[in-house]
Design a protein around this motif. Sequence first.
Motif, PDB file in Angstrom:
ATOM      1  N   GLY A  47       0.811  -1.184   0.000  1.00 60.30           N
ATOM      2  CA  GLY A  47       0.000   0.000   0.000  1.00 60.30           C
ATOM      3  C   GLY A  47       0.856   1.250   0.000  1.00 60.30           C
ATOM      4  N   ASP A  48       0.205   2.356   0.250  1.00 60.47           N
ATOM      5  CA  ASP A  48       0.894   3.639   0.319  1.00 60.47           C
ATOM      6  C   ASP A  48       1.709   3.735   1.600  1.00 60.47           C
ATOM      7  N   ILE A  49       2.656   4.678   1.604  1.00 57.69           N
ATOM      8  CA  ILE A  49       3.515   4.897   2.762  1.00 57.69           C
ATOM      9  C   ILE A  49       3.333   6.328   3.241  1.00 57.69           C
ATOM     10  N   ILE A  50       3.154   6.487   4.553  1.00 63.61           N
ATOM     11  CA  ILE A  50       3.094   7.807   5.172  1.00 63.61           C
ATOM     12  C   ILE A  50       4.449   8.072   5.807  1.00 63.61           C
ATOM     13  N   TYR A  51       5.058   9.186   5.459  1.00 62.30           N
ATOM     14  CA  TYR A  51       6.351   9.540   6.033  1.00 62.30           C
ATOM     15  C   TYR A  51       6.314  11.000   6.482  1.00 62.30           C
ATOM     16  N   ARG A  52       7.276  11.354   7.325  1.00 66.92           N
ATOM     17  CA  ARG A  52       7.337  12.711   7.848  1.00 66.92           C
ATOM     18  C   ARG A  52       8.130  13.588   6.911  1.00 66.92           C
ATOM     19  N   GLY A  53       7.470  14.602   6.357  1.00 66.10           N
ATOM     20  CA  GLY A  53       8.142  15.553   5.501  1.00 66.10           C
ATOM     21  C   GLY A  53       8.847  16.630   6.305  1.00 66.10           C
ATOM     22  N   ALA A  54       9.235  17.690   5.633  1.00 67.75           N
ATOM     23  CA  ALA A  54       9.973  18.765   6.299  1.00 67.75           C
ATOM     24  C   ALA A  54       9.152  19.431   7.389  1.00 67.75           C
ATOM     25  N   SER A  55       7.832  19.531   7.161  1.00 61.25           N
ATOM     26  CA  SER A  55       7.007  20.231   8.153  1.00 61.25           C
ATOM     27  C   SER A  55       5.716  19.494   8.480  1.00 61.25           C
ATOM     28  N   ALA A  56       5.403  18.417   7.725  1.00 55.36           N
ATOM     29  CA  ALA A  56       4.152  17.693   7.964  1.00 55.36           C
ATOM     30  C   ALA A  56       4.255  16.293   7.392  1.00 55.36           C
ATOM     31  N   ASP A  57       3.323  15.443   7.771  1.00 56.18           N
ATOM     32  CA  ASP A  57       3.274  14.095   7.208  1.00 56.18           C
ATOM     33  C   ASP A  57       2.966  14.164   5.717  1.00 56.18           C
ATOM     34  N   ALA A  58       3.534  13.250   4.965  1.00 52.16           N
ATOM     35  CA  ALA A  58       3.314  13.190   3.515  1.00 52.16           C
ATOM     36  C   ALA A  58       3.021  11.756   3.112  1.00 52.16           C
ATOM     37  N   ARG A  59       2.420  11.610   1.970  1.00 50.72           N
ATOM     38  CA  ARG A  59       2.005  10.293   1.486  1.00 50.72           C
ATOM     39  C   ARG A  59       2.782   9.950   0.223  1.00 50.72           C
ATOM     40  N   LEU A  60       3.353   8.740   0.223  1.00 47.79           N
ATOM     41  CA  LEU A  60       4.009   8.210  -0.980  1.00 47.79           C
ATOM     42  C   LEU A  60       3.158   7.065  -1.509  1.00 47.79           C
ATOM     43  N   ALA A  61       2.593   7.247  -2.709  1.00 49.90           N
ATOM     44  CA  ALA A  61       1.750   6.200  -3.286  1.00 49.90           C
ATOM     45  C   ALA A  61       2.579   4.946  -3.540  1.00 49.90           C
ATOM     46  N   LYS A  62       1.930   3.816  -3.547  1.00 46.62           N
ATOM     47  CA  LYS A  62       2.640   2.553  -3.745  1.00 46.62           C
ATOM     48  C   LYS A  62       3.331   2.540  -5.102  1.00 46.62           C
ATOM     49  N   GLY A  63       4.455   1.858  -5.151  1.00 47.51           N
ATOM     50  CA  GLY A  63       5.191   1.756  -6.395  1.00 47.51           C
ATOM     51  C   GLY A  63       4.690   0.621  -7.267  1.00 47.51           C
ATOM     52  N   SER A  64       5.360   0.429  -8.386  1.00 49.62           N
ATOM     53  CA  SER A  64       5.025  -0.658  -9.297  1.00 49.62           C
ATOM     54  C   SER A  64       5.683  -1.952  -8.832  1.00 49.62           C
ATOM     55  N   SER A  65       5.196  -3.063  -9.331  1.00 50.31           N
ATOM     56  CA  SER A  65       5.758  -4.369  -8.979  1.00 50.31           C
ATOM     57  C   SER A  65       7.238  -4.433  -9.346  1.00 50.31           C
ATOM     58  N   GLY A  66       8.064  -4.868  -8.404  1.00 44.10           N
ATOM     59  CA  GLY A  66       9.490  -5.010  -8.639  1.00 44.10           C
ATOM     60  C   GLY A  66      10.314  -3.793  -8.286  1.00 44.10           C
ATOM     61  N   GLN A  67       9.664  -2.639  -8.027  1.00 47.46           N
ATOM     62  CA  GLN A  67      10.416  -1.454  -7.658  1.00 47.46           C
ATOM     63  C   GLN A  67      10.886  -1.550  -6.204  1.00 47.46           C
ATOM     64  N   ILE A  68      11.922  -0.771  -5.877  1.00 45.94           N
ATOM     65  CA  ILE A  68      12.438  -0.742  -4.511  1.00 45.94           C
ATOM     66  C   ILE A  68      12.360   0.675  -3.971  1.00 45.94           C
ATOM     67  N   LEU A  69      12.298   0.780  -2.641  1.00 46.37           N
ATOM     68  CA  LEU A  69      12.219   2.077  -1.984  1.00 46.37           C
ATOM     69  C   LEU A  69      13.621   2.671  -1.884  1.00 46.37           C
ATOM     70  N   THR A  70      13.785   3.902  -2.360  1.00 45.18           N
ATOM     71  CA  THR A  70      15.084   4.583  -2.304  1.00 45.18           C
ATOM     72  C   THR A  70      14.922   5.926  -1.601  1.00 45.18           C
ATOM     73  N   MET A  71      16.052   6.487  -1.221  1.00 46.54           N
ATOM     74  CA  MET A  71      16.041   7.783  -0.549  1.00 46.54           C
ATOM     75  C   MET A  71      16.643   8.835  -1.452  1.00 46.54           C
ATOM     76  N   GLY A  72      15.869   9.898  -1.730  1.00 45.94           N
ATOM     77  CA  GLY A  72      16.381  11.017  -2.496  1.00 45.94           C
ATOM     78  C   GLY A  72      17.107  12.001  -1.601  1.00 45.94           C
ATOM     79  N   ALA A  73      17.300  13.222  -2.095  1.00 46.82           N
ATOM     80  CA  ALA A  73      17.993  14.232  -1.301  1.00 46.82           C
ATOM     81  C   ALA A  73      17.214  14.575  -0.034  1.00 46.82           C
TER      82      ALA A  73
END
Length: 211
Positions: free
Chosen positions: A1-27
């Motif tokens: 499912g989707d992922i809720i994470y803490r943004g710079a000032s508030a919670d944010a939502r990351l929609a689920k990825g496609s099959s086979g994708q992996i979670l990475t960290m940007g800047a």
Amino acid sequence: GDIIYRGASADARLAKGSSGQILTMGADDPGWAAAPESNWVKLAGASLTGQTLNSITISEFTTTYNFYRLFFSNFCFTGTNMPYMRLIRNSNNSTADSSNYSWVSMHPYVSGSGGNHNQHSSWGNNHWRIHGDNNINANFGLHGWCDFYNTMIAEPTMIQWNTVAEEGNTNQMNAHHGGGWFNADEQHKGIYIWPSGNQIASINYSLYGIK
């Protein structure tokens, strides 16, 4: 499912990825990306038990990979024997049984009287011996791996191996580190393995292509 994470000032939502994708960290925020391609690709494998075989053929060599590694364990025979190996020609699918096989294997061993080492070798044979001239006790199995080079180019195919097994009934353990070549400019698509006598009782193996 989707992922809720803490943004710079508030919670944010990351929609689920496609099959086979992996979670990475940007800047600053996480995201989805394609999984990196592995340099190791499994091409074949089997777990053979509860049957007896006269031989095993593995024909998976192509021009796609730089070299190949075959892992095996619990390689057992119905009697006390040693494994032999030949190559399979790409041109006509025949087993290369000419006297072009040469090999050398360093043999450290240990028994109740201590450890020692020697060397086994053969020049111009019609097969390789990936555990030297040592038999493998029927109550135990051979374990190890073999690497193959120059399989699908018109140069001598090369091999190296590391194996370990029990020769007697718990009275001598043998290890082998060796290598060899097939001294002819041929392309080879696979390997043919058989025991020096009796039959194959079991083996677990996996073959990988490495880029």
